[in-house]
Scaffold this motif. Structure first.
Motif, PDB file in Angstrom:
ATOM      1  N   ARG A 210       0.827  -1.218   0.000  1.00 12.17           N
ATOM      2  CA  ARG A 210       0.000   0.000   0.000  1.00 12.17           C
ATOM      3  C   ARG A 210       0.857   1.262   0.000  1.00 12.17           C
ATOM      4  N   ARG A 211       2.116   1.140   0.390  1.00  9.03           N
ATOM      5  CA  ARG A 211       2.999   2.297   0.466  1.00  9.03           C
ATOM      6  C   ARG A 211       3.627   2.578  -0.906  1.00  9.03           C
ATOM      7  N   SER A 212       3.610   3.824  -1.309  1.00  5.27           N
ATOM      8  CA  SER A 212       4.183   4.231  -2.601  1.00  5.27           C
ATOM      9  C   SER A 212       3.800   3.248  -3.698  1.00  5.27           C
ATOM     10  N   PRO A 213       2.503   3.062  -3.938  1.00  4.43           N
ATOM     11  CA  PRO A 213       2.077   2.046  -4.915  1.00  4.43           C
ATOM     12  C   PRO A 213       2.614   2.310  -6.317  1.00  4.43           C
ATOM     13  N   GLU A 221      -4.787  -3.916  -7.336  1.00  6.95           N
ATOM     14  CA  GLU A 221      -5.855  -3.372  -6.504  1.00  6.95           C
ATOM     15  C   GLU A 221      -7.126  -3.093  -7.307  1.00  6.95           C
ATOM     16  N   GLU A 222      -6.953  -2.658  -8.553  1.00  8.18           N
ATOM     17  CA  GLU A 222      -8.097  -2.211  -9.347  1.00  8.18           C
ATOM     18  C   GLU A 222      -8.930  -3.370  -9.899  1.00  8.18           C
ATOM     19  N   ARG A 223      -8.306  -4.506 -10.111  1.00 10.48           N
ATOM     20  CA  ARG A 223      -9.002  -5.638 -10.733  1.00 10.48           C
ATOM     21  C   ARG A 223      -9.498  -6.622  -9.678  1.00 10.48           C
ATOM     22  N   SER A 224     -10.600  -7.283  -9.972  1.00 15.09           N
ATOM     23  CA  SER A 224     -11.138  -8.289  -9.060  1.00 15.09           C
ATOM     24  C   SER A 224     -10.400  -9.610  -9.254  1.00 15.09           C
ATOM     25  N   LEU A 225     -10.528 -10.490  -8.274  1.00 20.25           N
ATOM     26  CA  LEU A 225      -9.914 -11.802  -8.391  1.00 20.25           C
ATOM     27  C   LEU A 225     -10.522 -12.589  -9.551  1.00 20.25           C
ATOM     28  N   VAL A 312      -1.348 -10.421  -0.525  1.00 21.66           N
ATOM     29  CA  VAL A 312      -0.233  -9.474  -0.455  1.00 21.66           C
ATOM     30  C   VAL A 312      -0.601  -8.118  -1.035  1.00 21.66           C
ATOM     31  N   PHE A 313      -1.235  -8.106  -2.218  1.00 16.80           N
ATOM     32  CA  PHE A 313      -1.445  -6.843  -2.914  1.00 16.80           C
ATOM     33  C   PHE A 313      -2.829  -6.225  -2.702  1.00 16.80           C
ATOM     34  N   GLN A 314      -3.851  -7.028  -2.599  1.00 17.84           N
ATOM     35  CA  GLN A 314      -5.190  -6.461  -2.432  1.00 17.84           C
ATOM     36  C   GLN A 314      -5.546  -6.220  -0.971  1.00 17.84           C
ATOM     37  N   LYS A 315      -5.265  -7.185  -0.114  1.00 16.71           N
ATOM     38  CA  LYS A 315      -5.677  -7.065   1.284  1.00 16.71           C
ATOM     39  C   LYS A 315      -4.531  -6.724   2.240  1.00 16.71           C
ATOM     40  N   GLY A 353       7.730   0.076  -4.471  1.00 14.65           N
ATOM     41  CA  GLY A 353       8.018   1.471  -4.169  1.00 14.65           C
ATOM     42  C   GLY A 353       8.667   1.676  -2.811  1.00 14.65           C
ATOM     43  N   ILE A 354       9.257   2.865  -2.639  1.00 12.56           N
ATOM     44  CA  ILE A 354       9.903   3.219  -1.382  1.00 12.56           C
ATOM     45  C   ILE A 354       8.913   3.078  -0.225  1.00 12.56           C
ATOM     46  N   GLY A 355       9.341   2.424   0.818  1.00 14.03           N
ATOM     47  CA  GLY A 355       8.514   2.233   2.007  1.00 14.03           C
ATOM     48  C   GLY A 355       7.891   0.856   2.102  1.00 14.03           C
ATOM     49  N   GLN A 356       7.732   0.175   0.966  1.00  9.84           N
ATOM     50  CA  GLN A 356       7.091  -1.149   1.001  1.00  9.84           C
ATOM     51  C   GLN A 356       7.936  -2.168   1.758  1.00  9.84           C
ATOM     52  N   THR A 357       9.248  -2.119   1.561  1.00 11.78           N
ATOM     53  CA  THR A 357      10.140  -3.032   2.271  1.00 11.78           C
ATOM     54  C   THR A 357      10.409  -2.542   3.683  1.00 11.78           C
ATOM     55  N   GLN A 358      10.551  -1.243   3.851  1.00  7.23           N
ATOM     56  CA  GLN A 358      10.792  -0.652   5.170  1.00  7.23           C
ATOM     57  C   GLN A 358       9.704  -1.029   6.166  1.00  7.23           C
ATOM     58  N   ALA A 359       8.511  -1.359   5.675  1.00  6.89           N
ATOM     59  CA  ALA A 359       7.387  -1.707   6.547  1.00  6.89           C
ATOM     60  C   ALA A 359       7.718  -2.863   7.477  1.00  6.89           C
ATOM     61  N   ALA A 360       8.696  -3.692   7.126  1.00  4.13           N
ATOM     62  CA  ALA A 360       9.071  -4.818   7.990  1.00  4.13           C
ATOM     63  C   ALA A 360       9.504  -4.326   9.366  1.00  4.13           C
ATOM     64  N   HIS A 361      10.125  -3.147   9.422  1.00  5.82           N
ATOM     65  CA  HIS A 361      10.575  -2.604  10.709  1.00  5.82           C
ATOM     66  C   HIS A 361       9.389  -2.265  11.605  1.00  5.82           C
ATOM     67  N   ASP A 362       8.312  -1.795  11.003  1.00  8.76           N
ATOM     68  CA  ASP A 362       7.121  -1.449  11.794  1.00  8.76           C
ATOM     69  C   ASP A 362       6.407  -2.687  12.313  1.00  8.76           C
TER      70      ASP A 362
END
Length: 410
Positions: A210-213, A221-225, A312-315, A353-362
């Motif tokens: 969800r960060r820096s998509p 996100e835009e398409r349904s399963l 991973v990507f939608q939810k 994008g930037i921040g997606q990997t950094q989220a592991a720290h949070d």
């Protein structure tokens, strides 16, 4: 139906491809007096470009024969250390390597390309580590009696491989494996497993998409399963061993990647044509080496692909603290307290994008700050996070230094 049409097209192009190959050989032969004329070089170059554009690219070889340790050359031999129907853990046996080197498990992405795409990653760590890498099975080569392989099965494989290696290994997850690797280690930590790794490094991983998509994130996100199932999932045809299996074909993933940078790939083909005409063998060989790897793709099982899109990507289930392994057990990254955590991102990454990997720290709130490091590499995109000169000269030394720091701190 699409898969069958692609195979029919490949078969239909075979006579033309053989003719192009013969044409290139004729016009580039030393016995041909017109070989060095402008017309001769242009015809040979055009035939060469056509042949390469229409050929089937199979699984590449590792092509890692030696590594240099302390100024001396050592022979390298890839061998299978552990295996299942869905993965081989490849160990790069290095003759005469110093004893007591740390084990490094490189978890390669299961997202369209073979593990050999990380050849440069392996080569960079061979002088200092006992290097292992996950070599995932191409779903089109997996007979239907192999059964299912989904995201939770992937997590099981990571745990099984770490248990095989024992405690103290270092784990390096490149791109897609980030969430399942973090989930696997989280459950191991909660269970008090003996085989916990010493460190885990995530590189360009969608821990929180969800960060820096990016464009791929937004598409997911835009398409349904149902849209993904109807448009992206196809049945493997005969004569492949996996005939009848529902898969996300590698050729669709490759098409998506290429269209993200279509102009760049067209320019690359034009430059390749010019290199051939000019007799620039070095330039032509670099182009061939890159595209031999880039155009080699594998298929993913339907269940693995759809679950990855959804979870991973939608939810963003792991990022929200809602990921349930086998739809039952809640995964808790906060259970990790003694494993070092490093994240690496690329400033220009257009995949994660930037921040997606950094989220592991949070998410890993109970890892001491002394055992954490976050690094953003300037001037590189997604590929540059795990390959290339800046990776070798700037990222690798930081990863090694972090591992050594954690070893002392523990």
């Amino acid at each position: 139906m699409l898969y069958a049409l692609v195979e029919m097209n490949r078969a239909a192009m075979a006579p033309l491809r053989l003719q192009a190959k013969a044409t290139a050989s004729f016009w580039s032969s030393p016995m041909n007096p017109a070989r060095d004329t402008d017309a001769g070089r242009a015809i040979a170059a055009a035939a060469n470009v056509f042949e390469r554009a229409t050929r089937y690219y199979g699984k590449p070889e590792w092509q890692i024969d030696t590594t240099e340790i302390n100024g001396k050359s050592h022979a390298v031999m890839p061998v299978t250390a552990w295996s299942s129907p869905w993965c081989q853990l490849v160990y790069f046996e290095t003759a005469g390597a110093p004893a007591n080197r740390p084990d490094l498990v490189i978890v390669a992405p299961l997202s369209g390309h073979y593990a050999t795409l990380l050849r440069g990653t392996v080569e960079a760590f061979l002088p200092t580590h006992n290097v292992y890498i996950t070599d995932w099975t191409d779903a089109r080569m997996a007979p239907i009696w192999f059964g299912r392989f989904d995201l939770d099965d992937y997590i099981d494989h990571i745990q099984d491989m770490l248990a095989f290696l024992g405690a103290g290994a270092h784990v390096l997850a490149v791109c897609q494996p980030g969430p399942p690797v973090l989930a696997a280690i989280s459950m191991m930590a909660e269970d008090g497993a003996d085989a916990l790794p010493a460190t885990m490094t995530f590189m360009g991983s969608p821990i929180d998409a969800r960060r820096s998509p990016t464009v791929p994130n937004l598409l997911a996100e835009e398409r349904s399963l149902d849209w993904f199932r109807s448009k992206m999932i196809h049945t493997v045809p005969l004569p492949w061993a996996g005939a009848g299996r529902r898969v996300y074909p590698g050729f669709i993933q490759l098409s998506s990647f290429m269209h993200m940078n279509w102009d760049r790939h067209v320019d690359a083909q034009h430059r390749f044509f010019e290199h051939l005409i000019e007799g620039d063998e070095d330039g032509a060989e670099k182009h061939q080496a890159f595209y031999d790897e880039y155009l080699s793709v594998l298929d993913l099982t339907e269940e693995f692909y759809i679950q990855t899109i959804e979870r991973v990507f939608q939810k963003a289930l792991l990022a929200k603290g809602e990921y349930r392994y086998r739809d039952q057990r809640l995964v808790k990254p906060e259970a990790i307290s003694s494993v070092g955590l490093m994240t690496v991102e690329g400033e220009l990454d257009d995949i994660s994008g930037i921040g997606q990997t950094q989220a592991a720290h949070d998410l890993c709130t109970n890892i001491p700050e002394a055992l954490k490091e976050d690094y953003v590499q300037p001037g590189v995109g997604h590929y540059g996070v795990f390959n290339g000169s800046k990776f070798r000269q700037q990222i690798v030394p930081r990863v090694i230094k972090f591992q050594q720091h954690v070893a002392k701190a523990r």
